[in-house]
Scaffold this motif. Structure first.
Motif, PDB file in Angstrom:
ATOM      1  N   UNK A 280       0.835  -1.209   0.000  1.00 45.68           N
ATOM      2  CA  UNK A 280       0.000   0.000   0.000  1.00 45.68           C
ATOM      3  C   UNK A 280       0.869   1.258   0.000  1.00 45.68           C
ATOM      4  N   UNK A 281       1.957   1.196   0.721  1.00 45.12           N
ATOM      5  CA  UNK A 281       2.863   2.349   0.756  1.00 45.12           C
ATOM      6  C   UNK A 281       3.511   2.559  -0.612  1.00 45.12           C
ATOM      7  N   UNK A 282       3.943   1.453  -1.254  1.00 42.86           N
ATOM      8  CA  UNK A 282       4.545   1.551  -2.581  1.00 42.86           C
ATOM      9  C   UNK A 282       3.539   2.060  -3.611  1.00 42.86           C
ATOM     10  N   UNK A 283       2.249   1.776  -3.401  1.00 42.41           N
ATOM     11  CA  UNK A 283       1.212   2.196  -4.342  1.00 42.41           C
ATOM     12  C   UNK A 283       0.816   3.652  -4.149  1.00 42.41           C
ATOM     13  N   UNK A 284       1.347   4.288  -3.119  1.00 43.93           N
ATOM     14  CA  UNK A 284       1.038   5.694  -2.885  1.00 43.93           C
ATOM     15  C   UNK A 284      -0.068   5.927  -1.893  1.00 43.93           C
ATOM     16  N   UNK A 285      -0.555   4.875  -1.236  1.00 44.08           N
ATOM     17  CA  UNK A 285      -1.639   5.031  -0.265  1.00 44.08           C
ATOM     18  C   UNK A 285      -1.118   5.352   1.128  1.00 44.08           C
ATOM     19  N   UNK A 286       0.198   5.298   1.323  1.00 38.46           N
ATOM     20  CA  UNK A 286       0.768   5.601   2.626  1.00 38.46           C
ATOM     21  C   UNK A 286       0.596   4.478   3.615  1.00 38.46           C
ATOM     22  N   UNK A 287       0.942   4.776   4.885  1.00 31.83           N
ATOM     23  CA  UNK A 287       0.828   3.791   5.954  1.00 31.83           C
ATOM     24  C   UNK A 287      -0.559   3.852   6.567  1.00 31.83           C
ATOM     25  N   UNK A 288      -0.961   2.820   7.317  1.00 30.17           N
ATOM     26  CA  UNK A 288      -2.257   2.850   8.002  1.00 30.17           C
ATOM     27  C   UNK A 288      -2.360   4.072   8.910  1.00 30.17           C
TER      28      UNK A 288
ATOM     29  N   UNK B 275      -5.805   1.686  10.180  1.00 34.00           N
ATOM     30  CA  UNK B 275      -6.204   1.024   8.935  1.00 34.00           C
ATOM     31  C   UNK B 275      -6.309   2.047   7.817  1.00 34.00           C
ATOM     32  N   UNK B 276      -7.297   1.878   6.927  1.00 32.49           N
ATOM     33  CA  UNK B 276      -7.434   2.763   5.777  1.00 32.49           C
ATOM     34  C   UNK B 276      -8.867   3.252   5.652  1.00 32.49           C
ATOM     35  N   UNK B 277      -9.015   4.491   5.115  1.00 37.06           N
ATOM     36  CA  UNK B 277     -10.321   5.104   4.945  1.00 37.06           C
ATOM     37  C   UNK B 277     -10.709   5.112   3.470  1.00 37.06           C
ATOM     38  N   UNK B 278     -11.979   4.844   3.202  1.00 39.61           N
ATOM     39  CA  UNK B 278     -12.485   4.766   1.840  1.00 39.61           C
ATOM     40  C   UNK B 278     -12.313   6.091   1.099  1.00 39.61           C
ATOM     41  N   UNK B 279     -12.646   7.205   1.768  1.00 37.73           N
ATOM     42  CA  UNK B 279     -12.578   8.505   1.097  1.00 37.73           C
ATOM     43  C   UNK B 279     -11.157   8.838   0.657  1.00 37.73           C
ATOM     44  N   UNK B 280     -10.196   8.508   1.503  1.00 37.61           N
ATOM     45  CA  UNK B 280      -8.807   8.814   1.154  1.00 37.61           C
ATOM     46  C   UNK B 280      -8.343   7.992  -0.049  1.00 37.61           C
ATOM     47  N   UNK B 281      -8.796   6.749  -0.123  1.00 36.48           N
ATOM     48  CA  UNK B 281      -8.378   5.895  -1.232  1.00 36.48           C
ATOM     49  C   UNK B 281      -9.046   6.295  -2.545  1.00 36.48           C
TER      50      UNK B 281
ATOM     51  N   UNK C  42     -10.131   9.212  -3.404  1.00 36.31           N
ATOM     52  CA  UNK C  42      -9.691  10.530  -3.880  1.00 36.31           C
ATOM     53  C   UNK C  42      -8.196  10.570  -4.185  1.00 36.31           C
ATOM     54  N   UNK C  43      -7.543   9.394  -3.996  1.00 34.80           N
ATOM     55  CA  UNK C  43      -6.099   9.343  -4.213  1.00 34.80           C
ATOM     56  C   UNK C  43      -5.760   9.575  -5.679  1.00 34.80           C
ATOM     57  N   UNK C  44      -4.833  10.494  -5.956  1.00 34.92           N
ATOM     58  CA  UNK C  44      -4.389  10.777  -7.319  1.00 34.92           C
ATOM     59  C   UNK C  44      -3.085  10.022  -7.550  1.00 34.92           C
ATOM     60  N   UNK C  45      -3.114   9.097  -8.473  1.00 31.33           N
ATOM     61  CA  UNK C  45      -1.911   8.317  -8.759  1.00 31.33           C
ATOM     62  C   UNK C  45      -1.032   9.045  -9.754  1.00 31.33           C
ATOM     63  N   UNK C  46       0.238   8.923  -9.638  1.00 27.47           N
ATOM     64  CA  UNK C  46       1.139   9.600 -10.565  1.00 27.47           C
ATOM     65  C   UNK C  46       0.982   9.043 -11.970  1.00 27.47           C
TER      66      UNK C  46
END
Length: 681
Positions: free
Chosen positions: A647-655, A669-675, A677-681
């Motif tokens: 998840x960190x390598x994918x740009x989602x960061x740590x829990x 853990x992880x939040x739905x809204x953050x994932x 709205x995540x902008x991938x490079x």
């Protein structure tokens, strides 16, 4: 017992005949006959019975001839012993293996082995027959030479008795009834006289204009069905064309009667059932044994036939057309084909949906679909152009390899088998559907006509099987055709071929009752058209497609053939033409193309985490249950540590801290809204 009659000249009271008691030597059993003069003659009961039986059977003359004819037929049946049909099966397997060197070698070896065993069997059978014949001949000559006239008489009577016994009549009708409208025997052996059931079959055949001779009498099998083998004066193909009429003559429905070829073109094997084999559903065998599958050689299990046999469709050298009205079950039939094809990593699945629903989303979410998009005529036109361009590339490569068409050993050299599924094709080819309709039809007809050798195969489904949706130039090149319930014989002919409905052939408008998934299937690899019902494969209630796609995704990932793991010239063409990618359903895996570029494994992981949260209907989830859900659905060997790193390598960061969840005050853990709205490079 009767009384004696006195002569008319001396009418007297008739005496009562009694048996002398307490004197066995004087006791007489017999039948009193009218006396001639003063004496009363009697005939033993057994002699009377023998006399009457011989008289009623015309001294057994017809029976003796029939008996020896049947003994000769038994001898011939034992000599043949089904070896010709086993050899014919091996010859068919050899013909089907044309172009596959390894399969041809195996088929040739099997054919040679069966021919050698047949020769050995005939030799042993001949030696046994000759030995018994020589023994009988020598014994007869020796007995006649030394025994005199009485021995000769006994020998002749024995020979006549053997013929009479072998040719004795069958049991009277109704003496051995079977369920349904046909009576017969449960342990019939070759060569016995026809039973009532056999005669009923012959009568039904004669009613349809077919004369026949019983080779294997009506026999009840272990599964409680009946089989009979008949040599016809006409061909089995002609009888197959009248299966419906034969079923009617035997007081059965069409699914309860099956006609197949026996040892030669005029030998029919007729199968009968007392129940409808399609009245209950059956689960897909992939639920219990998901694969992997060799779709090229073994085929994909899509349904079952009249006799309970699994029907498999080979993914090679054939386009497929599936038609039927709404709720006829064509979607389930197509789902069986798609799911099975997904279990063979050599197949590139291209799915073009006909509706906006989520029918195919499971294949996109799993990363199994190389291409997946929902209704978009312009994108389908671009897809056909990409396929035509790739066909030219494949043909050039085949030329370099010295091949005229794709073979098993060139599948991966060419880039895999292209399987393009276009659902509800009327959405794209119906009159007035869109401005590019004529060009799209022209491209599809070109692919259908010349792309099979390059390994590019179409699967078309429609609920409007009519020529302005599926032109003849398109349907005629679809070798595999499955016609489920339709509204008219004309629509049935559009799928199966003109002239069949209305002339005694298969008619998909006459199912009574119609059953979802039941249709007339023309399977060229099985040698004809017959009824088949698709396996029950449910996604909405039981999530079976999603479960199977987990397995398919693992197979493809291990083979390096999961979407995004390999260079895909088709998607590269689409990206160049439209600027959008539909790899595995686009960035959100839902059939909506997105920004250019194929998703990397990190993007797939984030999309799957979003799926877990969405399916659970929560806006946040702790790391541990997330890992457990991902491990159960997609990543069997996933651990908490490897998940956090990915998840960190994918740009989602740590829990992150989630806030109170149940009894946990500060879980991470992880939040739905953050994932989302995540902008991938």
């Amino acid at each position: 017992m009767t009384t004696a009659a006195h002569t008319p000249q001396q009418p007297v009271e008739r005496p009562t005949l009694t048996v002398v008691k307490n004197n066995a030597a004087q006791s007489v059993e017999g039948t009193v006959v009218e006396h001639q003069g003063a004496a009363v003659a009697t005939r033993p009961t057994w002699l009377t019975v023998v006399y009457e039986h011989a008289r009623d059977h015309r001294l057994y003359a017809p029976q003796i001839g029939r008996g020896y004819a049947q003994l000769a037929r038994r001898w011939f049946h034992a000599r043949r012993d089904y070896w010709p049909q086993q050899i014919a099966t091996a010859e068919a397997a050899l013909a089907a293996a044309n172009g596959n060197a390894e399969a041809q070698t195996k088929a040739r070896a099997e054919l040679d082995l069966r021919r050698a065993r047949y020769s050995h069997h005939k030799r042993i059978h001949g030696l046994k027959s000759g030995g018994w014949a020589a023994t009988a001949t020598l014994g007869t000559v020796a007995g006649a030479w030394t025994g005199g006239v009485l021995f000769d008489i006994g020998l002749g009577l024995t020979a006549l008795g053997l013929g009479a016994w072998a040719g004795r009549p069958a049991a009277a009708p109704g003496q051995q009834p079977l369920s349904g409208s046909i009576a017969g025997t449960t342990t019939a052996a070759p060569g016995i006289a026809p039973t009532a059931g056999d005669e009923k079959i012959l009568a039904a055949l004669k009613k349809l204009g077919f004369e026949g001779e019983i080779i294997q009498p009506l026999t009840r099998q272990a599964d409680n069905t009946l089989t009979i083998t008949v040599d016809l004066e006409d061909t089995v193909t002609a009888l197959k064309g009248k299966t419906e009429a034969l079923a009617g003559a035997l007081k059965r429905d069409v699914p309860m009667v099956d006609v197949s070829k026996g040892a030669h073109a005029n030998q029919a094997r007729i199968w009968l059932s007392d129940t409808d084999p399609f009245e209950t559903t059956r689960p897909s065998p992939l639920i219990q044994a998901p694969g992997p599958i060799d779709a090229w050689n073994d085929g994909v299990p899509v349904g079952w036939g009249k006799r309970g046999n699994t029907v498999r469709l080979l993914i090679r050298n054939q386009h497929t057309l599936i038609g039927g009205t709404t709720r006829s079950g064509k979607g389930v039939g197509m789902a069986n084909l798609l799911v099975g094809a997904a279990m063979d990593p050599r197949i590139n699945l291209r799915i073009v949906a006909g509706k906006e629903n989520g029918e195919f989303d499971a294949l996109g979410r799993a990363g199994v679909a190389a291409t997946y998009f929902k209704p978009d005529p312009a994108r389908l036109l671009a897809l056909t152009e990409a396929l035509i361009a790739d066909m030219d590339r494949r043909n050039r490569l085949l030329g370099k390899l010295g091949k005229s068409k794709m073979t098993e050993d060139t599948i991966m050299r060419l880039g895999g088998i292209e399987l393009i599924v276009i659902d509800e094709v009327a959405t794209y080819t119906g009159p007035g559907s869109h401005d590019d309709r004529d060009q799209l039809l022209e491209n599809l007809m070109k692919i259908a006509a010349v792309a099979t050798g390059a390994g590019i195969l179409l699967v078309l489904t429609t609920q409007l099987p009519q020529v302005d949706v599926i032109p003849t130039r398109l349907s005629m090149n679809c070798g595999t055709k499955w016609a489920m319930k339709v509204d008219s014989g004309t629509q049935s002919n559009t799928i199966l071929g003109s002239g069949l409905a209305g002339s005694g052939g298969p008619d998909a408008s006459k199912f009574d009752p119609p059953r979802p998934g039941l249709g007339w299937l023309n399977n060229p690899f099985a040698g004809g058209t017959d009824l088949a019902r698709s396996f029950d494969l449910d996604e909405d209630e039981r999530g079976e497609v999603t479960q199977l796609m987990k397995y398919a995704a693992k197979l493809r990932e291990d083979a390096g053939r999961l979407a995004g793991q390999w260079d895909d010239p088709i998607e590269q063409h689409l990206v160049a033409a439209t600027g959008l990618s539909s790899t595995s359903g686009g960035p959100e895996r839902n059939g909506r193309p997105g920004r250019a570029g194929s998703p990397d494994p990190g993007e797939i992981l984030i999309a799957r985490v979003i799926d877990v949260l969405t399916d659970a209907k929560v806006d946040r989830m702790k790391t541990e249950p997330l890992v457990e859900a991902l491990r159960d659905r997609w990543y069997p060997e996933l651990t908490a540590e490897t998940f956090k790193k990915a998840m960190k390598d994918a740009g989602a960061g740590s829990p992150v801290t989630l806030g109170p969840i149940g009894k946990d005050q500060n879980p991470r853990g992880f939040k739905l809204q953050a994932l989302t709205s995540l902008k991938h490079p």
